[in-house]
Motif scaffolding. Structure first.
Motif, PDB file in Angstrom:
ATOM      1  N   GLU A 370      -2.197  -7.051   6.019  1.00 44.79           N
ATOM      2  CA  GLU A 370      -1.860  -5.757   6.607  1.00 44.79           C
ATOM      3  C   GLU A 370      -1.137  -4.896   5.586  1.00 44.79           C
ATOM      4  O   GLU A 370      -0.193  -5.345   4.937  1.00 44.79           O
ATOM      5  CB  GLU A 370      -0.993  -5.929   7.855  1.00 44.79           C
ATOM      6  N   THR A 371      -1.597  -3.678   5.442  1.00 45.81           N
ATOM      7  CA  THR A 371      -0.938  -2.682   4.614  1.00 45.81           C
ATOM      8  C   THR A 371      -0.895  -1.390   5.429  1.00 45.81           C
ATOM      9  O   THR A 371      -0.881  -1.417   6.650  1.00 45.81           O
ATOM     10  CB  THR A 371      -1.643  -2.528   3.250  1.00 45.81           C
ATOM     11  N   ASP A 372      -0.855  -0.236   4.788  1.00 45.04           N
ATOM     12  CA  ASP A 372      -0.809   1.035   5.516  1.00 45.04           C
ATOM     13  C   ASP A 372      -1.557   2.096   4.727  1.00 45.04           C
ATOM     14  O   ASP A 372      -2.163   1.807   3.686  1.00 45.04           O
ATOM     15  CB  ASP A 372       0.650   1.465   5.771  1.00 45.04           C
ATOM     16  N   LEU A 373      -1.513   3.318   5.213  1.00 45.82           N
ATOM     17  CA  LEU A 373      -2.212   4.415   4.546  1.00 45.82           C
ATOM     18  C   LEU A 373      -1.319   5.188   3.589  1.00 45.82           C
ATOM     19  O   LEU A 373      -1.620   6.324   3.247  1.00 45.82           O
ATOM     20  CB  LEU A 373      -2.804   5.372   5.584  1.00 45.82           C
ATOM     21  N   LEU A 377      -3.866   5.710  -3.633  1.00 43.82           N
ATOM     22  CA  LEU A 377      -5.243   5.288  -3.357  1.00 43.82           C
ATOM     23  C   LEU A 377      -5.675   5.647  -1.937  1.00 43.82           C
ATOM     24  O   LEU A 377      -6.751   6.238  -1.763  1.00 43.82           O
ATOM     25  CB  LEU A 377      -5.407   3.790  -3.608  1.00 43.82           C
ATOM     26  N   PRO A 378      -4.891   5.331  -0.900  1.00 39.29           N
ATOM     27  CA  PRO A 378      -5.300   5.778   0.435  1.00 39.29           C
ATOM     28  C   PRO A 378      -5.456   7.294   0.532  1.00 39.29           C
ATOM     29  O   PRO A 378      -6.373   7.788   1.194  1.00 39.29           O
ATOM     30  CB  PRO A 378      -4.165   5.265   1.338  1.00 39.29           C
ATOM     31  N   ASP A 379      -4.560   8.024  -0.142  1.00 39.59           N
ATOM     32  CA  ASP A 379      -4.691   9.487  -0.146  1.00 39.59           C
ATOM     33  C   ASP A 379      -6.021   9.907  -0.755  1.00 39.59           C
ATOM     34  O   ASP A 379      -6.690  10.830  -0.252  1.00 39.59           O
ATOM     35  CB  ASP A 379      -3.543  10.115  -0.944  1.00 39.59           C
ATOM     36  N   ALA A 380      -6.411   9.229  -1.840  1.00 36.26           N
ATOM     37  CA  ALA A 380      -7.680   9.568  -2.494  1.00 36.26           C
ATOM     38  C   ALA A 380      -8.871   9.202  -1.612  1.00 36.26           C
ATOM     39  O   ALA A 380      -9.882   9.927  -1.584  1.00 36.26           O
ATOM     40  CB  ALA A 380      -7.784   8.850  -3.841  1.00 36.26           C
ATOM     41  N   MET A 381      -8.788   8.105  -0.879  1.00 35.45           N
ATOM     42  CA  MET A 381      -9.871   7.722   0.029  1.00 35.45           C
ATOM     43  C   MET A 381     -10.026   8.753   1.145  1.00 35.45           C
ATOM     44  O   MET A 381     -11.149   9.169   1.476  1.00 35.45           O
ATOM     45  CB  MET A 381      -9.607   6.329   0.604  1.00 35.45           C
ATOM     46  N   VAL A 382      -8.916   9.147   1.733  1.00 33.47           N
ATOM     47  CA  VAL A 382      -8.954  10.152   2.795  1.00 33.47           C
ATOM     48  C   VAL A 382      -9.521  11.462   2.256  1.00 33.47           C
ATOM     49  O   VAL A 382     -10.381  12.098   2.880  1.00 33.47           O
ATOM     50  CB  VAL A 382      -7.554  10.359   3.394  1.00 33.47           C
ATOM     51  N   ALA A 383      -9.057  11.880   1.082  1.00 31.69           N
ATOM     52  CA  ALA A 383      -9.517  13.137   0.496  1.00 31.69           C
ATOM     53  C   ALA A 383     -11.009  13.091   0.187  1.00 31.69           C
ATOM     54  O   ALA A 383     -11.727  14.090   0.388  1.00 31.69           O
ATOM     55  CB  ALA A 383      -8.718  13.436  -0.775  1.00 31.69           C
ATOM     56  N   PRO A 396      -6.317   4.645  10.538  1.00 25.37           N
ATOM     57  CA  PRO A 396      -6.266   3.253  10.081  1.00 25.37           C
ATOM     58  C   PRO A 396      -6.742   2.332  11.193  1.00 25.37           C
ATOM     59  O   PRO A 396      -6.621   2.663  12.372  1.00 25.37           O
ATOM     60  CB  PRO A 396      -4.783   3.043   9.787  1.00 25.37           C
ATOM     61  N   TYR A 397      -7.298   1.184  10.823  1.00 26.95           N
ATOM     62  CA  TYR A 397      -7.651   0.213  11.861  1.00 26.95           C
ATOM     63  C   TYR A 397      -7.607  -1.189  11.272  1.00 26.95           C
ATOM     64  O   TYR A 397      -7.586  -1.383  10.050  1.00 26.95           O
ATOM     65  CB  TYR A 397      -9.022   0.525  12.470  1.00 26.95           C
ATOM     66  N   CYS A 398      -7.572  -2.167  12.168  1.00 25.07           N
ATOM     67  CA  CYS A 398      -7.542  -3.586  11.798  1.00 25.07           C
ATOM     68  C   CYS A 398      -8.912  -4.191  12.053  1.00 25.07           C
ATOM     69  O   CYS A 398      -9.509  -3.978  13.117  1.00 25.07           O
ATOM     70  CB  CYS A 398      -6.471  -4.308  12.610  1.00 25.07           C
ATOM     71  N   LEU A 399      -9.419  -4.970  11.118  1.00 24.45           N
ATOM     72  CA  LEU A 399     -10.691  -5.669  11.254  1.00 24.45           C
ATOM     73  C   LEU A 399     -10.450  -7.015  11.930  1.00 24.45           C
ATOM     74  O   LEU A 399      -9.543  -7.759  11.541  1.00 24.45           O
ATOM     75  CB  LEU A 399     -11.319  -5.870   9.873  1.00 24.45           C
ATOM     76  N   ILE A 413      -2.999  -8.539  -4.874  1.00 24.76           N
ATOM     77  CA  ILE A 413      -3.806  -7.322  -4.863  1.00 24.76           C
ATOM     78  C   ILE A 413      -3.885  -6.785  -3.430  1.00 24.76           C
ATOM     79  O   ILE A 413      -4.262  -7.505  -2.507  1.00 24.76           O
ATOM     80  CB  ILE A 413      -5.214  -7.595  -5.420  1.00 24.76           C
ATOM     81  N   ARG A 414      -3.531  -5.532  -3.266  1.00 26.40           N
ATOM     82  CA  ARG A 414      -3.524  -4.869  -1.959  1.00 26.40           C
ATOM     83  C   ARG A 414      -4.935  -4.417  -1.610  1.00 26.40           C
ATOM     84  O   ARG A 414      -5.551  -3.652  -2.352  1.00 26.40           O
ATOM     85  CB  ARG A 414      -2.573  -3.670  -2.040  1.00 26.40           C
ATOM     86  N   GLY A 415      -5.457  -4.886  -0.475  1.00 24.97           N
ATOM     87  CA  GLY A 415      -6.847  -4.652  -0.161  1.00 24.97           C
ATOM     88  C   GLY A 415      -7.080  -3.681   0.982  1.00 24.97           C
ATOM     89  O   GLY A 415      -6.311  -3.637   1.953  1.00 24.97           O
ATOM     90  N   PHE A 416      -8.158  -2.917   0.875  1.00 22.89           N
ATOM     91  CA  PHE A 416      -8.599  -1.983   1.907  1.00 22.89           C
ATOM     92  C   PHE A 416     -10.079  -2.203   2.185  1.00 22.89           C
ATOM     93  O   PHE A 416     -10.831  -2.643   1.311  1.00 22.89           O
ATOM     94  CB  PHE A 416      -8.410  -0.528   1.460  1.00 22.89           C
ATOM     95  N   GLY A 417     -10.507  -1.848   3.389  1.00 25.87           N
ATOM     96  CA  GLY A 417     -11.930  -1.787   3.696  1.00 25.87           C
ATOM     97  C   GLY A 417     -12.387  -0.353   3.575  1.00 25.87           C
ATOM     98  O   GLY A 417     -11.916   0.522   4.306  1.00 25.87           O
TER      99      GLY A 417
END
Length: 459
Positions: A370-373, A377-383, A396-399, A413-417
């Motif tokens: 679990e991480t957050d937005l 990097l999350p800012d760049a993904m959203v943008a 954000p959501y949990c798989l 390493i901090r991971g995102f989907g």
């Protein structure tokens, strides 16, 4: 079987005649123009993972990936954990090498598909009705193709990413990653030296919520505890009275575990998602009301509902060898998925539910993430998403399942989907994962390729 128009048949014929990576006249096309062809060719390479080592392995797909990279001058490393169980890794140096590297990864294996159940050949890579059909179209050869097409375009253009990119295509994700990402992390951690963040599958896809298009960015995933129950009893003749029957004991244990109602526990990611949904709809949302969740979220409620609590689902049973013989042992497999911090607790409860005379063996376990937005990097993904779809929302959501990010987490390493797809509201996207007639809209692949390209320019 769905019908195709003359134009669709012509389009498919043109696709079949055009090898991936080459446009008319021998030129290599831009990423968004070749992504469908790359995905199609990967689907046509059967990499079914049966979980017991009996499948074809990933070597042929890995060699195909190596060829696509070599074609544009990228030198990657092919690594095998066992014969045929192959992964591919390369590093692309960035402009600022003092920054932590970003891992962009996808797996090459797929779950098996029984052709008799499908409307199309699951390994033909057919394009029809605006979709690419086949096992792996969404899980996850479509994303593999996005990564390949973007990296190839970046290299052809002579473009240097903002920071180092570690690009990986792994084996064995569908059986817990031991022969793929787990093997790489344990034996070649140097491949990921300096990496701080990673992106992979099952995030960045769109969902229609009350008429508002929202993209779900995965910031958490449940843990895994695959366990085997072994019930013991007294073997004997099937006609005799037996009050120490292993099958009866196992059946009771399976029934108790399968029927157990785990308590509601809202993790920060799940709470943030539900609050985001309520903000979009303007209506309160009761997480205990699965019907209400389904009404708002459609089939995605199946994923969301599973992230509200721990789960324990019996999946396999095995006992005996003859109708009139009571066996001395009986076994069952149970798939437990655990919330962050709940792994040991779940195993304790399962052992208690199993009861005396039933051993609980852990076959495979992996941690929840679990991480957050928050962060660049999350800012760049959203943008990157909003640049392609300005009116959308990102939540954000949990798989409820797991990804290779679990293995990379062992290296800190901090991971995102983040496998971005703009999807039509009527598509049962959740049902595509491991489902019959798996498919992805071709325009969604092109959309995702543009988003991913933008992200890797700004990450």
């Amino acid at each position: 079987m769905p019908q195709t128009t003359d134009q669709q048949q012509a389009d498919q014929q043109a696709t079949d005649q055009q090898p991936a990576g080459r446009a008319a006249g021998g030129a290599v096309p831009p990423a968004a123009e070749e992504v469908v062809e790359i995905a199609r060719d990967l689907i046509r390479i059967d990499t079914s993972n049966y979980g017991d080592g009996s499948g074809p392995g990933e070597r042929a797909a890995a060699e195909h990936v190596m060829g696509l990279l070599d074609e544009v001058g990228l030198s990657a490393e092919l690594l095998e954990s066992d014969p045929g169980r192959a992964s591919v890794v390369l590093r692309i140096p960035g402009q600022d090498r003092s920054r932590g590297a970003l891992v962009v990864h996808g797996h090459l294996d797929v779950v098996p598909a029984r052709a008799a159940d499908w409307s199309v050949d699951p390994f033909a890579g057919e394009v029809r009705d605006g979709c690419l059909w086949g096992r792996g179209a969404v899980d996850m050869k479509g994303m593999d193709a996005m990564i390949l097409s973007v990296v190839r375009q970046m290299t052809r253009e002579g473009r240097t990413p903002p920071r180092d990119l570690v690009v990986a295509f792994t084996a064995d994700e569908e059986a817990g990653s031991a022969k793929g990402a787990g093997f790489l992390v344990e034996t070649r951690p140097d491949l990921f030296e300096g990496a701080t963040e990673a992106i992979s599958e099952v995030g960045g896809f769109s969902l229609d919520i009350a008429g508002q298009r929202c993209y779900l960015l995965q910031t958490a995933e449940k843990g895994i505890a695959w366990v085997r129950l072994v019930a013991h009893g007294r073997a004997g003749h099937g006609s005799q009275v037996n009050d120490d029957n292993a099958v009866t004991r196992l059946a009771g244990a399976v029934a108790r575990i399968g029927a157990h109602r785990w308590p509601l526990e809202l993790r920060p990611t799940v709470r943030a998602f539900l609050e985001g949904v309520q903000d979009v709809t303007g209506e309160p949302l009761d997480p205990e009301d699965f019907g209400a969740l389904t009404e708002v979220l459609g089939t995605t409620a199946n994923w969301v509902g599973a992230t509200l609590r721990n789960t324990s689902n019996p999946t396999q049973l095995e006992a005996g060898y003859k109708h009139n013989v009571i066996p001395g042992t009986a076994t069952a497999l149970v798939d437990c998925r655990t919330l962050p911090g709940q792994g040991e607790h779940v195993l304790e409860v399962v052992r208690e539910l199993a009861g005396p005379g039933v051993d609980v063996e852990v076959v495979h376990a992996d941690t929840a993430l679990e991480t957050d937005l928050e962060g660049a990097l999350p800012d760049a993904m959203v943008a990157a998403l909003l640049a392609e779809d300005p009116g959308a929302r990102v939540l954000p959501y949990c798989l409820s399942g797991g990804t290779d990010n679990k293995a990379l987490a062992r290296l800190g390493i901090r991971g995102f989907g983040f496998a971005p797809l703009q999807l039509p509201p009527e598509l049962d996207f959740a049902g595509m994962f491991h489902g019959v007639d798996e498919r992805v809209p071709t325009e969604a692949l092109r959309f995702g390729t543009r988003v991913l390209d933008r992200l890797l320019r700004t990450c």
